[in-house]
Scaffold this active site. Structure first.
Site, PDB file in Angstrom:
ATOM      1  N   LYS A   1      -3.674   6.855  -8.915  1.00 54.35           N
ATOM      2  CA  LYS A   1      -3.957   5.418  -9.041  1.00 54.35           C
ATOM      3  C   LYS A   1      -3.994   4.995 -10.505  1.00 54.35           C
ATOM      4  CE  LYS A   1      -5.382   4.237  -4.585  1.00 54.35           C
ATOM      5  NZ  LYS A   1      -6.233   3.608  -3.613  1.00 54.35           N
TER       6      LYS A   1
ATOM      7  N   LYS B   1       5.429   8.003   2.626  1.00 52.37           N
ATOM      8  CA  LYS B   1       4.718   7.576   3.831  1.00 52.37           C
ATOM      9  C   LYS B   1       4.764   6.050   3.955  1.00 52.37           C
ATOM     10  CE  LYS B   1      -0.044   6.836   2.437  1.00 52.37           C
ATOM     11  NZ  LYS B   1      -1.365   6.676   2.978  1.00 52.37           N
TER      12      LYS B   1
ATOM     13  N   LYS C   1       0.613   0.344   3.280  1.00 51.69           N
ATOM     14  CA  LYS C   1       0.436  -1.120   3.274  1.00 51.69           C
ATOM     15  C   LYS C   1       0.691  -1.727   1.899  1.00 51.69           C
ATOM     16  CE  LYS C   1      -4.508  -0.392   4.165  1.00 51.69           C
ATOM     17  NZ  LYS C   1      -5.146   0.082   2.944  1.00 51.69           N
TER      18      LYS C   1
HETATM   19  P1  ATP Z   1      -2.540   1.901   0.358  1.00 52.28           P
HETATM   20  O1  ATP Z   1      -1.058   1.600   0.401  1.00 52.28           O
HETATM   21  O2  ATP Z   1      -3.400   0.709   0.033  1.00 52.28           O
HETATM   22  O3  ATP Z   1      -2.885   3.156  -0.368  1.00 52.28           O
HETATM   23  P2  ATP Z   1      -2.368   3.066   2.998  1.00 52.28           P
HETATM   24  O4  ATP Z   1      -1.548   2.246   3.947  1.00 52.28           O
HETATM   25  O5  ATP Z   1      -1.715   4.263   2.401  1.00 52.28           O
HETATM   26  O6  ATP Z   1      -2.955   2.144   1.866  1.00 52.28           O
HETATM   27  P3  ATP Z   1      -5.118   3.919   3.380  1.00 52.28           P
HETATM   28  O7  ATP Z   1      -5.979   2.711   3.194  1.00 52.28           O
HETATM   29  O8  ATP Z   1      -5.030   4.921   2.290  1.00 52.28           O
HETATM   30  O9  ATP Z   1      -3.642   3.450   3.821  1.00 52.28           O
HETATM   31  O10 ATP Z   1      -5.536   4.678   4.690  1.00 52.28           O
HETATM   32  C1  ATP Z   1      -6.181   4.130   5.809  1.00 52.28           C
HETATM   33  C2  ATP Z   1      -6.073   5.139   6.937  1.00 52.28           C
HETATM   34  O11 ATP Z   1      -4.751   5.129   7.498  1.00 52.28           O
HETATM   35  C3  ATP Z   1      -6.340   6.574   6.518  1.00 52.28           C
HETATM   36  O12 ATP Z   1      -7.102   7.202   7.527  1.00 52.28           O
HETATM   37  C4  ATP Z   1      -4.962   7.194   6.418  1.00 52.28           C
HETATM   38  O13 ATP Z   1      -4.970   8.587   6.669  1.00 52.28           O
HETATM   39  C5  ATP Z   1      -4.188   6.429   7.483  1.00 52.28           C
HETATM   40  N1  ATP Z   1      -2.791   6.284   7.123  1.00 52.28           N
HETATM   41  C6  ATP Z   1      -2.309   5.561   6.090  1.00 52.28           C
HETATM   42  N2  ATP Z   1      -0.954   5.606   6.057  1.00 52.28           N
HETATM   43  C7  ATP Z   1      -0.580   6.385   7.099  1.00 52.28           C
HETATM   44  C8  ATP Z   1       0.704   6.835   7.602  1.00 52.28           C
HETATM   45  N3  ATP Z   1       1.815   6.457   7.025  1.00 52.28           N
HETATM   46  N4  ATP Z   1       0.725   7.620   8.691  1.00 52.28           N
HETATM   47  C9  ATP Z   1      -0.424   7.994   9.296  1.00 52.28           C
HETATM   48  N5  ATP Z   1      -1.647   7.623   8.874  1.00 52.28           N
HETATM   49  C10 ATP Z   1      -1.740   6.835   7.790  1.00 52.28           C
END
Ligand code: ATP
Ligand code: LTN
Length: 334
Positions: free
Chosen positions: A115, A197, A200
């Site tokens: 980050k 992955k 969001k």
């Molecule tokens: P950011 O882009 O803001 O880092 P993110 O979409 O990667 O967000 P997080 O807020 O880090 O998501 O995670 C929220 C939850 O969703 C966590 O439990 C994480 O393991 C799950 N998660 C996030 N992205 C995925 C994915 N692509 N597949 C499965 N689980 C996911």
């Protein structure tokens, strides 16, 4: 443990519109765990401001996220759904735990490094101590288990280390939490670049399916999804795009990989993409309808927010008061 019940804690940040990855990888499993545990699911807005946020957007997204928890099927009567910022014990315990955490430990956190590299203009102290706040979240409720993805395992490890360190000095104050490893939920990948992955915060809206996307948008995004050149629906490393679509289809339909390969034997990518899109619409449409229904009754949601914050605070204060006493703060006279 709270009474007879094992406690589960998890949280999500409202830092973007939730994706299908968040739903299949986290939220869907959270719902299924409610029968077995007393669950605390927080909208972790204190964590969100480690990255600069637009205030009105953050407020809107946080409310939507809490509403989504309910729309997904988590019962706010039996569990606890609340904003982290509504329970000030999180920040208070985090301060105390900061004093039991070493700079060297925090320096090893890979999420901080990632980050900090991404937000080089705002490497603030909150971003550095993010894992300590997360430890406070978990330890406040004497949580037994924490469902987290791989990316958060390091934070759970440091939580355990901090708790054990504190307990070694002051006696058994904190329950030592375990990671909850459910049935291996597939990591959903970006529709535009399967080496990443689905996330969001991805800048390309075609890379992610958002939970609020309408059916046409969903179908269009799947049609455009990056696939491979073999031309057949087969689960193999050489076809990461197709693997991702098979994972999504499998998660939405509960069909196994071999069933899916058989179903699409001799058929092209086009048919398969349509089927994947339809399976996602079938899952998301009812969720969106429930979300819209809930939003029609603002007072009902407000009441849930108030009652759940009070419930969370009740349990959080029990732990916080004990900790304050242990470290030697003066007895409270009010
Ligand atoms: P950011 O882009 O803001 O880092 P993110 O979409 O990667 O967000 P997080 O807020 O880090 O998501 O995670 C929220 C939850 O969703 C966590 O439990 C994480 O393991 C799950 N998660 C996030 N992205 C995925 C994915 N692509 N597949 C499965 N689980 C996911
Ligand atoms: N850091 C987590 C969100 C989070 C969390 C928690 C998860 C904050 N506090 C406590 C589990 C337990 C994330 O970004 N996914």
């Amino acid at each position: 443990m709270i009474g007879e019940n094992k406690v589960l804690f998890s949280g999500m940040q409202a830092t973007g519109n939730l994706t299908l990855g968040n739903y299949l990888g986290a939220l869907k499993n959270w719902v299924s765990l409610c029968d077995e545990y007393l669950c605390f699911y927080s909208v972790v807005d204190l964590h969100s401001i480690t990255i600069r946020q637009d205030p009105a957007e953050l407020r809107r997204r946080a409310r939507n996220l809490l509403t989504l928890y309910i729309a997904a099927g988590i019962d706010p009567e039996k569990n606890c759904l609340y904003y982290q910022s509504h329970v000030s014990a999180h920040a208070e315990l985090a301060w105390i735990l900061n004093c039991f955490t070493y700079m060297g430990e925090l320096n090893r956190m890979t999420q901080f490094k990632d980050k900090a590299a991404k937000h080089a203009d705002n490497i603030n102290a909150g971003l550095f101590t993010y894992p300590v706040l997360m430890a406070a979240d978990i330890l406040l409720y004497q949580s037994d288990v924490v469902p987290v993805g791989n990316d958060q395992l390091q934070h759970l490890e440091i939580t355990r280390d901090i708790a054990q360190r504190f307990n070694a000095i002051y006696g058994d104050v904190f329950t030592i939490p375990e990671p909850y490893i459910g049935k291996a939920g597939a990591r959903i990948r970006s529709l535009q670049d399967p080496s990443k992955k689905m996330s969001k915060s991805d800048e390309n809206p075609n890379a992610s399916i958002y939970l609020m996307d309408d059916p046409d948008t969903i179908m269009r995004k799947f049609k455009r999804a990056v696939t491979d050149s073999e031309g057949c629906v087969r689960y193999c490393k050489e076809q990461p795009g197709i693997m991702n679509l098979i994972d999504i289809y499998s998660a939405c339909t509960d069909k196994s990989v071999s069933e899916i390969e058989k179903e699409f034997d001799g058929r092209g990518y086009g048919d398969f993409k349509t089927a994947v899109g339809e399976s996602v619409v079938a899952i998301l449409k009812p969720l969106q309808d429930r979300f819209d229904d809930l939003n029609k009754n603002k007072d009902h949601i407000d009441k849930i927010i108030k009652e759940n914050a009070e419930k969370a605070e009740y349990y959080a204060l029990k732990t916080l008061r004990k900790v304050q006493k242990k470290v030697g703060f003066p007895e409270r006279v009010r």
